[in-house]
Write an enzyme that holds these catalytic residues in place. Structure first.
Site, short mmCIF file in Angstrom:
data_model
loop_
_atom_site.label_atom_id
_atom_site.label_comp_id
_atom_site.label_asym_id
_atom_site.label_seq_id
_atom_site.Cartn_x
_atom_site.Cartn_y
_atom_site.Cartn_z
N GLY A 37 51.95 37.84 31.76
CA GLY A 37 52.46 37.89 30.40
C GLY A 37 51.92 36.84 29.46
CB SER A 38 49.07 34.48 29.46
OG SER A 38 47.94 35.30 29.61
CG ASN A 39 46.72 38.58 26.73
OD1 ASN A 39 46.04 38.18 25.79
ND2 ASN A 39 46.28 38.62 27.98
NE ARG A 90 47.31 58.53 37.24
CZ ARG A 90 47.24 57.26 37.60
NH1 ARG A 90 47.88 56.34 36.91
NH2 ARG A 90 46.54 56.89 38.65
CG MET A 115 47.60 45.62 35.82
SD MET A 115 46.06 45.27 34.93
CE MET A 115 44.90 45.40 36.27
NE ARG A 116 50.91 53.31 37.00
CZ ARG A 116 50.69 53.88 38.19
NH1 ARG A 116 50.32 53.14 39.21
NH2 ARG A 116 50.84 55.17 38.34
CG ASN A 132 43.69 47.87 27.13
OD1 ASN A 132 44.65 47.35 27.68
ND2 ASN A 132 42.52 48.03 27.73
CG HIS A 134 38.70 45.51 29.67
ND1 HIS A 134 39.29 46.03 30.81
CD2 HIS A 134 37.40 45.31 29.99
CE1 HIS A 134 38.38 46.14 31.76
NE2 HIS A 134 37.22 45.70 31.30
CD GLU A 199 42.25 38.42 28.18
OE1 GLU A 199 41.57 39.22 28.81
OE2 GLU A 199 43.39 38.05 28.55
C1 GRF Z 1 44.32 40.06 30.89
O1 GRF Z 1 43.21 39.34 31.36
C2 GRF Z 1 43.92 41.34 30.23
O2 GRF Z 1 42.64 41.30 29.71
C3 GRF Z 1 43.96 42.31 31.38
O3 GRF Z 1 45.06 41.90 32.15
C4 GRF Z 1 45.24 40.50 32.01
C5 GRF Z 1 46.69 40.26 31.68
O4 GRF Z 1 46.99 38.90 31.68
N1 GRF Z 1 44.08 43.67 30.89
P1 GRF Z 1 48.42 38.37 31.21
O5 GRF Z 1 49.46 39.07 32.06
O6 GRF Z 1 48.58 38.67 29.76
O7 GRF Z 1 48.38 36.91 31.49
#
Ligand code: GRF
Length: 223
Positions: A37-39, A90, A115-116, A132, A134, A199
């Site tokens: 969840g860092s993003n 799905r 991750m789906r 998204n 990536h 990111e």
């Molecule tokens: C990130 O590196 C993002 O690019 C990828 O999954 C990771 C999620 O990281 N899709 P976080 O859970 O936000 O730390």
């Protein structure tokens, strides 16, 4: 020669422009995440700092042990666990996600480490409004283990991409990218950590950019 780049000096395109961060009305965001969840934190912090005019209506997570859930609790954001293992297909899983997002009045959907693979059920419910992040410079290194793929390929520069989501995985129109040099002693962990710094810079920016350019996107002018 100093090979250690300053973590904030990476090449970002389009360039960071704080004026882009202010949308007219607060964007109503739904965030979907499976991991640490860092993003999620980066988006929440950009909102708290007044850099992104938005509110997080709900977090949806699919992994009962995902650390992102406690981050949402710390921020006072409602978190809904939807475990994909409980659904037959799905599509039925995505339909439940759509129902939940509509219940929380979400306008924009952010996949922040989701991750789906998503289906047309989700994409059709939020046309051109799913974003998204990536960890590679797309179109290179799509799919899982993008950081390891870049190391294995021996490229010297990788990075991260924020893009709109379409049915083909990691393939929608690109909103924003940041480049990250690969250092000689990098491991997947050290490289991913530096990619994540970028990111966290570009995701809030790209959300605002997408909202600002929504008219152009919907008319198919591109981003
Ligand atoms: C990130 O590196 C993002 O690019 C990828 O999954 C990771 C999620 O990281 N899709 P976080 O859970 O936000 O730390």
């Amino acid at each position: 020669m100093n090979l250690r780049p300053d973590s904030t000096s990476s090449l970002v395109s389009p360039r960071i422009n704080t004026h882009q961060l202010a949308a007219d009305a607060p964007l109503k965001l739904g965030i979907m995440a499976s991991g640490s969840g860092s993003n999620f934190e980066a988006v929440a912090q950009a909102i708290a700092d007044g850099q992104l005019n938005a509110q997080i209506q709900v977090l949806i997570y699919n992994n009962p042990s995902a650390k992102v859930a406690s981050k949402a609790a710390d921020r006072g954001v409602e978190a809904v666990l939807l475990n994909h293992r409980a659904y037959k297909s799905r599509e039925s899983f995505d339909q439940e996600i759509v129902n939940t997002l509509q219940e929380y009045d979400v306008d924009w959907l952010i996949l922040a480490g989701w991750m789906r693979v998503v289906t047309s059920v989700l994409i059709d419910a939020f046309p051109q409004r799913i974003i998204n992040i990536h960890p590679s410079l797309l179109p290179s290194f799509k799919g899982i283990h993008a950081v390891e793929q870049a190391l294995d390929a021996g490229v010297k520069i990788t990075g991260c991409t924020v893009h709109l989501v379409c049915l083909e995985v990691d393939s929608g129109p690109i909103l924003m990218q940041a480049a990250v040099p690969i250092l000689p002693d990098d491991t997947a962990e050290t490289l991913h950590a530096r990619i994540q710094v970028q990111e966290h810079r570009i995701l809030p920016q790209a959300i605002a950019l997408a909202a600002t350019r929504q008219g152009e996107i919907l008319r198919g002018v591109g981003v």
